[in-house]
Design an enzyme around this catalytic site. Sequence first.
Site, PDB file in Angstrom:
ATOM      1  N   GLY A 139      -0.277   1.626   9.569  1.00  0.00           N
ATOM      2  CA  GLY A 139       0.421   1.415  10.828  1.00  0.00           C
ATOM      3  C   GLY A 139      -0.447   1.021  12.004  1.00  0.00           C
ATOM      4  O   GLY A 139      -0.002   1.097  13.156  1.00  0.00           O
TER       5      GLY A 139
ATOM      6  N   MET B  70     -11.875   4.534  -0.591  1.00  0.00           N
ATOM      7  CA  MET B  70     -12.544   4.787   0.678  1.00  0.00           C
ATOM      8  C   MET B  70     -13.261   6.113   0.541  1.00  0.00           C
ATOM      9  O   MET B  70     -12.829   7.161   1.067  1.00  0.00           O
ATOM     10  CB  MET B  70     -11.516   4.789   1.829  1.00  0.00           C
ATOM     11  CG  MET B  70     -10.982   3.388   2.099  1.00  0.00           C
ATOM     12  SD  MET B  70      -9.449   3.321   3.029  1.00  0.00           S
ATOM     13  CE  MET B  70      -8.284   3.417   1.671  1.00  0.00           C
TER      14      MET B  70
ATOM     15  N   ASP C  14      -6.469  -6.417   4.310  1.00  0.00           N
ATOM     16  CA  ASP C  14      -5.875  -5.081   4.205  1.00  0.00           C
ATOM     17  C   ASP C  14      -5.848  -4.391   5.564  1.00  0.00           C
ATOM     18  O   ASP C  14      -6.886  -4.015   6.099  1.00  0.00           O
ATOM     19  CB  ASP C  14      -6.728  -4.268   3.227  1.00  0.00           C
ATOM     20  CG  ASP C  14      -6.201  -2.886   2.989  1.00  0.00           C
ATOM     21  OD1 ASP C  14      -6.840  -2.142   2.234  1.00  0.00           O
ATOM     22  OD2 ASP C  14      -5.144  -2.545   3.554  1.00  0.00           O
ATOM     23  N   GLY C  15      -4.617  -4.273   6.120  1.00  0.00           N
ATOM     24  CA  GLY C  15      -4.489  -3.516   7.359  1.00  0.00           C
ATOM     25  C   GLY C  15      -3.789  -4.315   8.439  1.00  0.00           C
ATOM     26  O   GLY C  15      -4.293  -5.355   8.862  1.00  0.00           O
ATOM     27  N   GLY C  16      -2.632  -3.817   8.856  1.00  0.00           N
ATOM     28  CA  GLY C  16      -1.922  -4.465   9.962  1.00  0.00           C
ATOM     29  C   GLY C  16      -1.301  -5.796   9.605  1.00  0.00           C
ATOM     30  O   GLY C  16      -0.955  -6.582  10.491  1.00  0.00           O
TER      31      GLY C  16
ATOM     32  N   MET D  61      -8.626   8.193  -0.107  1.00  0.00           N
ATOM     33  CA  MET D  61      -9.454   8.554   1.037  1.00  0.00           C
ATOM     34  C   MET D  61     -10.031   9.952   0.840  1.00  0.00           C
ATOM     35  O   MET D  61      -9.319  10.866   0.417  1.00  0.00           O
ATOM     36  CB  MET D  61      -8.625   8.513   2.329  1.00  0.00           C
ATOM     37  CG  MET D  61      -8.009   7.148   2.592  1.00  0.00           C
ATOM     38  SD  MET D  61      -7.090   7.139   4.157  1.00  0.00           S
ATOM     39  CE  MET D  61      -6.318   5.519   4.042  1.00  0.00           C
TER      40      MET D  61
ATOM     41  N   SER E 118       0.853  -1.191   0.000  1.00  0.00           N
ATOM     42  CA  SER E 118       0.000   0.000   0.000  1.00  0.00           C
ATOM     43  C   SER E 118       0.888   1.239   0.000  1.00  0.00           C
ATOM     44  O   SER E 118       1.676   1.442   0.938  1.00  0.00           O
ATOM     45  CB  SER E 118      -0.872   0.027   1.254  1.00  0.00           C
ATOM     46  OG  SER E 118      -1.324   1.355   1.470  1.00  0.00           O
TER      47      SER E 118
ATOM     48  N   ASP F  83      -4.406   3.621  -1.881  1.00  0.00           N
ATOM     49  CA  ASP F  83      -5.461   3.977  -0.931  1.00  0.00           C
ATOM     50  C   ASP F  83      -5.983   5.380  -1.175  1.00  0.00           C
ATOM     51  O   ASP F  83      -5.258   6.358  -0.970  1.00  0.00           O
ATOM     52  CB  ASP F  83      -4.931   3.879   0.506  1.00  0.00           C
ATOM     53  CG  ASP F  83      -4.846   2.434   0.964  1.00  0.00           C
ATOM     54  OD1 ASP F  83      -3.809   2.047   1.539  1.00  0.00           O
ATOM     55  OD2 ASP F  83      -5.811   1.689   0.735  1.00  0.00           O
TER      56      ASP F  83
ATOM     57  N   MET G 200     -11.226  -5.662   5.401  1.00  0.00           N
ATOM     58  CA  MET G 200     -10.441  -4.719   6.195  1.00  0.00           C
ATOM     59  C   MET G 200     -10.117  -5.349   7.545  1.00  0.00           C
ATOM     60  O   MET G 200     -11.010  -5.779   8.271  1.00  0.00           O
ATOM     61  CB  MET G 200     -11.218  -3.418   6.416  1.00  0.00           C
ATOM     62  CG  MET G 200     -11.395  -2.537   5.176  1.00  0.00           C
ATOM     63  SD  MET G 200      -9.861  -2.102   4.366  1.00  0.00           S
ATOM     64  CE  MET G 200      -9.014  -1.231   5.684  1.00  0.00           C
TER      65      MET G 200
ATOM     66  N   HIS H  22      -1.062  -1.282  -4.296  1.00  0.00           N
ATOM     67  CA  HIS H  22      -2.340  -0.935  -3.650  1.00  0.00           C
ATOM     68  C   HIS H  22      -2.372   0.566  -3.412  1.00  0.00           C
ATOM     69  O   HIS H  22      -1.479   1.132  -2.764  1.00  0.00           O
ATOM     70  CB  HIS H  22      -2.460  -1.691  -2.324  1.00  0.00           C
ATOM     71  CG  HIS H  22      -3.778  -1.541  -1.636  1.00  0.00           C
ATOM     72  ND1 HIS H  22      -4.910  -2.227  -2.010  1.00  0.00           N
ATOM     73  CD2 HIS H  22      -4.139  -0.763  -0.585  1.00  0.00           C
ATOM     74  CE1 HIS H  22      -5.917  -1.889  -1.218  1.00  0.00           C
ATOM     75  NE2 HIS H  22      -5.483  -1.013  -0.333  1.00  0.00           N
TER      76      HIS H  22
ATOM     77  N   HIS I 156      -8.151   1.278  -4.072  1.00  0.00           N
ATOM     78  CA  HIS I 156      -9.084   1.048  -2.956  1.00  0.00           C
ATOM     79  C   HIS I 156      -9.758   2.383  -2.649  1.00  0.00           C
ATOM     80  O   HIS I 156      -9.133   3.278  -2.078  1.00  0.00           O
ATOM     81  CB  HIS I 156      -8.279   0.525  -1.757  1.00  0.00           C
ATOM     82  CG  HIS I 156      -9.083   0.352  -0.510  1.00  0.00           C
ATOM     83  ND1 HIS I 156      -8.473   0.148   0.710  1.00  0.00           N
ATOM     84  CD2 HIS I 156     -10.404   0.351  -0.262  1.00  0.00           C
ATOM     85  CE1 HIS I 156      -9.392   0.025   1.641  1.00  0.00           C
ATOM     86  NE2 HIS I 156     -10.573   0.130   1.071  1.00  0.00           N
TER      87      HIS I 156
HETATM   88  C1  DX5 Z   1      -6.093   1.664   5.646  1.00  0.00           C
HETATM   89  C2  DX5 Z   1      -5.658   1.244   4.242  1.00  0.00           C
HETATM   90  C3  DX5 Z   1      -4.642   0.134   4.283  1.00  0.00           C
HETATM   91  C4  DX5 Z   1      -3.386   0.571   4.980  1.00  0.00           C
HETATM   92  C5  DX5 Z   1      -2.470  -0.604   5.185  1.00  0.00           C
HETATM   93  O1  DX5 Z   1      -7.242   2.463   5.554  1.00  0.00           O
HETATM   94  O2  DX5 Z   1      -6.766   0.794   3.512  1.00  0.00           O
HETATM   95  O3  DX5 Z   1      -4.325  -0.264   2.936  1.00  0.00           O
HETATM   96  O4  DX5 Z   1      -2.720   1.535   4.202  1.00  0.00           O
HETATM   97  O5  DX5 Z   1      -1.351  -0.119   5.890  1.00  0.00           O
HETATM   98  P1  DX5 Z   1      -0.683  -1.020   7.024  1.00  0.00           P
HETATM   99  O6  DX5 Z   1      -0.224  -2.261   6.294  1.00  0.00           O
HETATM  100  O7  DX5 Z   1       0.434  -0.165   7.532  1.00  0.00           O
HETATM  101  O8  DX5 Z   1      -1.749  -1.298   8.039  1.00  0.00           O
HETATM  102 ZN    ZN Z   2      -6.328  -0.187   1.418  1.00  0.00          ZN
END
Ligand code: DX5
Ligand code: ZN
Length: 219
Positions: A144, A67, A172-174, A36, A7, A34, A136, A32, A65
């Site tokens: 992070g 959002m 996706d995430g963490g 937003m 990402s 993101d 998610m 990826h 992605h």
């Molecule tokens: C969060 C994003 C994720 C995020 C992942 O809203 O959709 O793609 O950037 O980042 P890490 O891998 O650091 O959680």
């Molecule tokens: Zn994402």
Amino acid sequence: MISIAPSILSADFARLGEEVRAVDEAGADWIHVDVMDGHFVPNITIGSAVVKAIRSYTTKPLDVHLMVAPVDAFLEPFADAGADSITVHAEAGPHLSRTLQRTRELGVRVGVAINPATPVTVVEHVLDDADLVLVMSVNPGFGGQRFIAATVEKVARLRALIGDRAVDVQVDGGIIVGNAAAVVSAGANVLVAGSAVFTGGPERYAANIADLREAASAE
Ligand code: DX5
Ligand code: ZN
């Protein structure tokens, strides 16, 4: 086959083109992106103009992605900007099926994302309209964050719902080395990772991706 999708939210935004090229050359399968809007999620990142700008820095799939809510007006601009797949959130509006149909009409791969509190049954009746379901594993808006452990069982439920359809399951995430095997064993085949890939700077990208890929394939 497990795909690693770094990402770029965790990349150096002052050098985004070079960062995309670097992580591509470091072994990324997808990129990826993101997006937003500061409304659907409490953060603002980039728009379609930035996707257009980075398109020429990689030939790897740009996995966008969104959002964003409402999202329909932004489907075509991101497809025109060079997105290979566009993932919309099931929670972004009342007409998910129509949004997915419109996305399909644009000739890109179709993704649908669900937030941590959203049950997998929300996508049950659109699995024939999607190429990808994004689960998610953090509350969207920031990189992070800590992985939500309940995601593993949720991925297993989703994979059971998908059955023998050719639908990718993306988490996706963490995502880190320590949880990659669990989400893959549960049925994920695409791992999004921001901080785990970009930590340590460009000289670490290849090792970070390789570590994730190795961890993901560990039994
Ligand atoms: C969060 C994003 C994720 C995020 C992942 O809203 O959709 O793609 O950037 O980042 P890490 O891998 O650091 O959680
Ligand atoms: Zn994402």
